[in-house]
Design an enzyme around this catalytic site. Structure first.
Site, mmCIF file in Angstrom:
data_model
loop_
_atom_site.group_PDB
_atom_site.id
_atom_site.type_symbol
_atom_site.label_atom_id
_atom_site.label_comp_id
_atom_site.label_asym_id
_atom_site.label_seq_id
_atom_site.Cartn_x
_atom_site.Cartn_y
_atom_site.Cartn_z
ATOM 1 N N ASP A 1 5.715 11.009 -53.458
ATOM 2 C CA ASP A 1 5.402 10.105 -54.642
ATOM 3 C C ASP A 1 5.976 8.854 -54.249
ATOM 4 O O ASP A 1 7.208 8.619 -54.442
ATOM 5 C CB ASP A 1 5.330 10.653 -55.878
ATOM 6 N N GLU B 1 -0.238 8.990 -51.006
ATOM 7 C CA GLU B 1 -1.567 8.717 -51.839
ATOM 8 C C GLU B 1 -2.186 7.514 -51.093
ATOM 9 O O GLU B 1 -1.546 6.961 -50.252
ATOM 10 C CB GLU B 1 -1.053 8.525 -53.164
ATOM 11 N N CYS C 1 -1.725 18.905 -63.645
ATOM 12 C CA CYS C 1 -0.832 19.802 -63.950
ATOM 13 C C CYS C 1 -0.522 20.392 -62.586
ATOM 14 O O CYS C 1 -1.158 21.077 -61.883
ATOM 15 C CB CYS C 1 -0.839 20.665 -64.789
ATOM 16 N N CYS D 1 -1.042 24.468 -63.907
ATOM 17 C CA CYS D 1 -2.158 25.018 -63.772
ATOM 18 C C CYS D 1 -3.313 24.616 -63.285
ATOM 19 O O CYS D 1 -4.465 24.920 -63.474
ATOM 20 C CB CYS D 1 -2.261 25.504 -65.224
ATOM 21 N N ASP E 1 6.976 12.027 -61.531
ATOM 22 C CA ASP E 1 6.966 11.675 -60.122
ATOM 23 C C ASP E 1 6.917 12.891 -59.229
ATOM 24 O O ASP E 1 6.221 13.135 -58.180
ATOM 25 C CB ASP E 1 7.868 10.779 -59.574
#
Ligand SMILES: [Zn+2]
Length: 486
Positions: free
Chosen positions: A227, A329, A387, A390, A416
Site C-alpha cells: 500500500d 494497486e 475489511c 471478514c 494502510d
C-alpha cells in the site's frame, strides 16, 4: 531515425548524475541548449512557410508539379536543409557542437512525424498537435551521440564533446564500475537543467542483463501486497495475505522537513507582490522577492523529489529481490481527472497518486530484472474499503480515517495495513480464493492482472527514472544512481 536494437541478454539503462559546472561551462551548456532550440524553431518556421506557400499556390489552381517543392520532415532531410542555411541564419554556429543543432532537428522531426501519423490515424493515444515553437522557458536540453563521451576514472568528472570535462556533484562509481568491468557501454549522453537550475547528465547505457544478487535471498513470505501512501509514518506498508506486516517504510525526516518548508514558502509567496494583481485583476511585473521565493520553491521541490525517489528506489529493489509475488494497486486515472485534479483534491492526494504510479513503474522493470512477479490490482478494487478480516465493505471510509473499524466483525486495524493485506490476497493463486466460503475474505485472484512473467525475466529494457525525455531507444529513462543496489 532507425530504432536501436537491444541485443539479447542486454538492457538499456540510464544513469543520471547532477553536475557542478564552472560558470564558463554552464554558459556553454546553456548555449548548446539554446542552439538546439534555435535550430528547432528556425526549421519549424521554414516547414510552416513552405506548407502555407503550397496551400496558397494550390488555391490559385497551380498544377501539383509546379508547386514550391515540399520540405522533407525526416531528420536527414531537415539536417541537409539546415546545413545549407546555417551560415546565413546562424553565423555563430561553429561555437556549439553540431550535436546541439541535431538535438533540435531531431525533436522537430519526431514532433512532425507524430503529428502526421496522428492525423492519419496511424498513432494510438491522444491527438498530437502541430509542432510548437520552443520558448525561452522550455526545459533546456541537449543530447550528445558522437564524439568524446566518457566517465572519468576519478569518478567525479564526465567529459562531453566541446564542453569538456565537467565535475559531477555526486560520485559516478555506479556507472564507472560497470564500464570498468565491461558490463556497460555508453550509447549517448543527455544534459538538461531542472526547474531549480541544476544541470544533470544522463548516460544512456547498454548493460548486460541484471540478475538477483546472491546476497539477497528470497524471503519466506512469497506473496506481499504494497500500500502506497504519503503519511510520514508509512510511505509504503507491506503485508502478507495472512495479515502479517512485513515492512513499513517511513518518510525520511528530510522529506517531512522539505514539505514543511514548501508550505512555508508557498504562504510567503502568497503575501508577496506576485505576477497577478488581485485588486485590478490584471497581470503585473512580479517583485524581486517574489521571484526569489519562487526559486527557493523550485529548489525545495527538486530536493523533496530526490529524497522520495531514493526511498522508493531502495524499497522497490528490496521488494523485487525478496518476494516471489508483489501486488500493487492501480490508479483510476480517468476518475482522478473527473474529480478536478490537483486543485480540488489537494497536494497530498496528488503526491500519493504520483507515488503509486512511480512504485508500479519501478516494480515493473525491477521484477523483470530479479525474476519476481508483479500483480496489479484492478483499478476498481476497493483495497482500503474492504475489511481484511471478514471481507465486508465500508463505503463511507474517508481519507482522514487512519484506523479501519469493521462494523461486521469488529476488527480494528491500521488503514494502510488493512489495504496491504487485501492487496496481498489478490496475489494468491486464483483457485485457493474461489474455493473458500462466500464472504470469508476479499476475492483472491480476481480483479488483478499479472504484469510480469518471471519466465520472461531478463529481456526487459530497464528504466530507472522519473524524468521524461527523448531518446533514440524506446524504453529508457534516467537513473537515480543511488537506486541501483548492486
Ligand atoms: Zn470485518
Amino acid at each position: 531515425m532507425a530504432r536501436f536494437e537491444v541485443p539479447d541478454g542486454s538492457t538499456v539503462q540510464a544513469y543520471r548524475f547532477a553536475l557542478d559546472p564552472t560558470p564558463v561551462q554552464a554558459r556553454a551548456l546553456a548555449s548548446h541548449a539554446g542552439a538546439a532550440r534555435f535550430a528547432h524553431n528556425h526549421m519549424l518556421t521554414l516547414v510552416k512557410a513552405v506548407m502555407d506557400q503550397r496551400a496558397a499556390e494550390r488555391s490559385y489552381g497551380i498544377a501539383e508539379e509546379e508547386l514550391t517543392p515540399a520540405l522533407g520532415w525526416s531528420l536527414p532531410a531537415l539536417r541537409k536543409v539546415w546545413n545549407q542555411r546555417k551560415t546565413f541564419c546562424a553565423p555563430w554556429w561553429p561555437e556549439n557542437s553540431k550535436e546541439a543543432y541535431n538535438t533540435g532537428l531531431d525533436s522537430l522531426a519526431r514532433g512532425l512525424d507524430a503529428w502526421s501519423r496522428s492525423r492519419h490515424g496511424l498513432r494510438s493515444g491522444k491527438a498530437v498537435g502541430f509542432g510548437r515553437f520552443k520558448t525561452a522557458r522550455a526545459r533546456r536540453s541537449v543530447r550528445f551521440t558522437t564524439g568524446t563521451i566518457r566517465v572519468e576514472p576519478d569518478r567525479h568528472h564526465v567529459t562531453l564533446p566541446r564542453v569538456g570535462t565537467i565535475r559531477t556533484h555526486e560520485s559516478t562509481r555506479k556507472l564507472a564500475r560497470r564500464i570498468e568491468a565491461g558490463t556497460a557501454r555508453i550509447l549517448s549522453a543527455t544534459v538538461n537543467q531542472d526547474s531549480s537550475g541544476r544541470w544533470y547528465c544522463s548516460f544512456q547505457t547498454l548493460v548486460t542483463a541484471k540478475t538477483r544478487p546472491a546476497h539477497a535471498p528470497r524471503s519466506s513470505q512469497r506473496i506481499v501486497g504494497v500500500d502506497v501512501g504519503v503519511r510520514a509514518d508509512g510511505l509504503l506498508v507491506v503485508a502478507t495475505p495472512d495479515g502479517c506486516e512485513v515492512a513499513r517504510v517511513p518518510a525520511p525526516r528530510s522529506l517531512s522537513a522539505a514539505q514543511r518548508r514548501l508550505r512555508m514558502l508557498q504562504r510567503r509567496a502568497a503575501r508577496q507582490h506576485g505576477p497577478y494583481d488581485p485588486v485590478a485583476q490584471t497581470k503585473r511585473r512580479p517583485s524581486k522577492r517574489w521571484r526569489a521565493t519562487q526559486a527557493r520553491i523550485g529548489k525545495t521541490h527538486a530536493h523533496a523529489a530526490a529524497v522520495r525517489r531514493d526511498v522508493l528506489h531502495k524499497a522497490t529493489t528490496s521488494l523485487a529481490q525478496q518476494h516471489q509475488v508483489v501486488v500493487v494497486e492501480t490508479l483510476n486515472v480517468a476518475g482522478m481527472r473527473a474529480k478536478g485534479g490537483v486543485r480540488k483534491r489537494g497536494l497530498n492526494r496528488a503526491l500519493a497518486d504520483a507515488a503509486v504510479a512511480e512504485v508500479r513503474r519501478l516494480l515493473e522493470y525491477k521484477s523483470r530484472w530479479y525474476g519476481s512477479e508483479l500483480v496489479a490490482a484492478d483499478r476498481f478494487y476497493p483495497s482500503s474499503k474492504t475489511c481484511s478480516g471478514c471481507g465486508r465493505r465500508k463505503p463511507n471510509l474517508t481519507l482522514a480515517d487512519r484506523v479501519f473499524e469493521c462494523d461486521g466483525c469488529g476488527v480494528r486495524i491500521d488503514r494502510d495495513l488493512n489495504a496491504a493485506i487485501n492487496l496481498a490476497r489478490l496475489g494468491e493463486p486464483a483457485d485457493a480464493g474461489e474455493q473458500g466460503p462466500a464472504g470469508s475474505g476479499p476475492v483472491a485472484g480476481r480483479g488483478a492482472t499479472r504484469e510480469t512473467d518471471p519466465a520472461k525475466a531478463g529481456d526487459a529494457a530497464g528504466d530507472e527514472a522519473s524524468t521524461p525525455h527523448h531518446h533514440q531507444v524506446d524504453q529508457t529513462g534516467t537513473a537515480s544512481p543511488q537506486g541501483e543496489a548492486a
